[in-house]
Scaffold this motif. Structure first.
Motif, PDB file in Angstrom:
ATOM      1  N   LEU A 185      14.601  65.396  10.723  1.00 49.20           N
ATOM      2  CA  LEU A 185      15.231  66.183   9.668  1.00 49.20           C
ATOM      3  C   LEU A 185      14.763  67.631   9.711  1.00 49.20           C
ATOM      4  O   LEU A 185      15.573  68.563   9.600  1.00 49.20           O
ATOM      5  CB  LEU A 185      14.913  65.561   8.304  1.00 49.20           C
ATOM      6  CG  LEU A 185      15.658  66.133   7.098  1.00 49.20           C
ATOM      7  CD1 LEU A 185      17.154  65.890   7.233  1.00 49.20           C
ATOM      8  CD2 LEU A 185      15.132  65.514   5.803  1.00 49.20           C
ATOM      9  N   VAL A 186      13.467  67.835   9.887  1.00 49.50           N
ATOM     10  CA  VAL A 186      12.901  69.193   9.948  1.00 49.50           C
ATOM     11  C   VAL A 186      13.466  69.954  11.144  1.00 49.50           C
ATOM     12  O   VAL A 186      13.877  71.115  11.020  1.00 49.50           O
ATOM     13  CB  VAL A 186      11.365  69.144  10.015  1.00 49.50           C
ATOM     14  CG1 VAL A 186      10.797  70.534  10.295  1.00 49.50           C
ATOM     15  CG2 VAL A 186      10.790  68.595   8.720  1.00 49.50           C
ATOM     16  N   ILE A 187      13.486  69.306  12.296  1.00 49.67           N
ATOM     17  CA  ILE A 187      13.978  69.963  13.513  1.00 49.67           C
ATOM     18  C   ILE A 187      15.444  70.360  13.347  1.00 49.67           C
ATOM     19  O   ILE A 187      15.851  71.494  13.663  1.00 49.67           O
ATOM     20  CB  ILE A 187      13.801  69.050  14.740  1.00 49.67           C
ATOM     21  CG1 ILE A 187      12.308  68.849  15.039  1.00 49.67           C
ATOM     22  CG2 ILE A 187      14.510  69.637  15.956  1.00 49.67           C
ATOM     23  CD1 ILE A 187      12.032  67.835  16.129  1.00 49.67           C
ATOM     24  N   GLY A 188      16.246  69.434  12.851  1.00 42.50           N
ATOM     25  CA  GLY A 188      17.667  69.731  12.649  1.00 42.50           C
ATOM     26  C   GLY A 188      17.878  70.850  11.642  1.00 42.50           C
ATOM     27  O   GLY A 188      18.727  71.728  11.851  1.00 42.50           O
ATOM     28  N   ALA A 189      17.109  70.832  10.540  1.00 39.40           N
ATOM     29  CA  ALA A 189      17.239  71.874   9.523  1.00 39.40           C
ATOM     30  C   ALA A 189      16.836  73.236  10.075  1.00 39.40           C
ATOM     31  O   ALA A 189      17.485  74.253   9.789  1.00 39.40           O
ATOM     32  CB  ALA A 189      16.375  71.521   8.307  1.00 39.40           C
TER      33      ALA A 189
END
Length: 202
Positions: A60-64
């Protein structure tokens, strides 16, 4: 309500929306794969620097971060994410000292508060989603740091956190769908009005 139930229900609904309703393209493929990675990674955890993190949280962090980096007005959006981080962290700390959650469902109260502030700060569906996700992810991490400093370790990116995430996403999709519906209705009314004027002039 059992933690994680909202996440699995809403995340599959979101995946169906992305796969069958969104326009075909690289963006739809990215979101569809990303959603599946979040669903599959939410059940796996690993330890990094003494903190227990969910694999889904990492995805989630990487995508955001990728989404925010591709937006315009980067510094303003980073500032907005920082604001959301502080808001989320404050709410999470505040809930430990006040029993209001006994009569209100925090699975909905926290997302509604986050969405309200995001709507005030940011325009555009993609910008709102990316900044909202980065803000809540950052807030979750800082909140975990605060608890650890008081010897109260808590996994980063648990099912409760993912419940917040999918409710926020579902609200944004609902708002976007309502906006698109309103635009179509206005276009139909405008077309009908013009046709009526032509008929009356004849």
């Amino acid at each position: 309500m059992m933690n994680g139930l909202l996440f699995f229900w809403f995340s599959w609904l979101i995946w169906v929306y992305i796969t069958f309703i969104m326009k075909k393209g690289k963006e739809r493929t990215f979101f569809a794969i990303w959603t599946l990675l979040l669903i599959s990674g939410s059940s796996f955890h690993f330890v990094m620097f003494g903190y227990k993190l969910s694999l889904g949280y990492l995805f989630l962090v990487i995508g955001a971060m990728v989404m925010v980096a591709s937006t315009k007005r980067l510094f303003y959006h980073l500032f907005s994410s920082l604001t959301l981080m502080v808001l989320y962290m404050t709410i999470k700390v505040w809930e430990n000292f006040f029993p209001i959650w006994m009569i209100l469902s925090k699975s909905f109260v926290i997302p509604f508060m986050m969405v309200f502030i995001i709507l005030l700060l940011v325009k555009g569906f993609r910008n709102r989603v990316s900044i909202g996700l980065l803000g809540i992810c950052s807030g979750e991490l800082v909140y975990s740091f605060i608890l650890s400093s008081y010897s109260l370790p808590e996994p980063v990116g648990g099912y409760e956190f993912f419940d917040y995430v999918v409710v926020i996403l579902f609200l944004f999709i609902g708002i976007e769908a309502a906006h698109a519906f309103r635009v179509k209705i206005r276009a139909l009314l405008y077309t009908y009005k013009k046709s009526f004027q032509v008929l009356t002039e004849e």
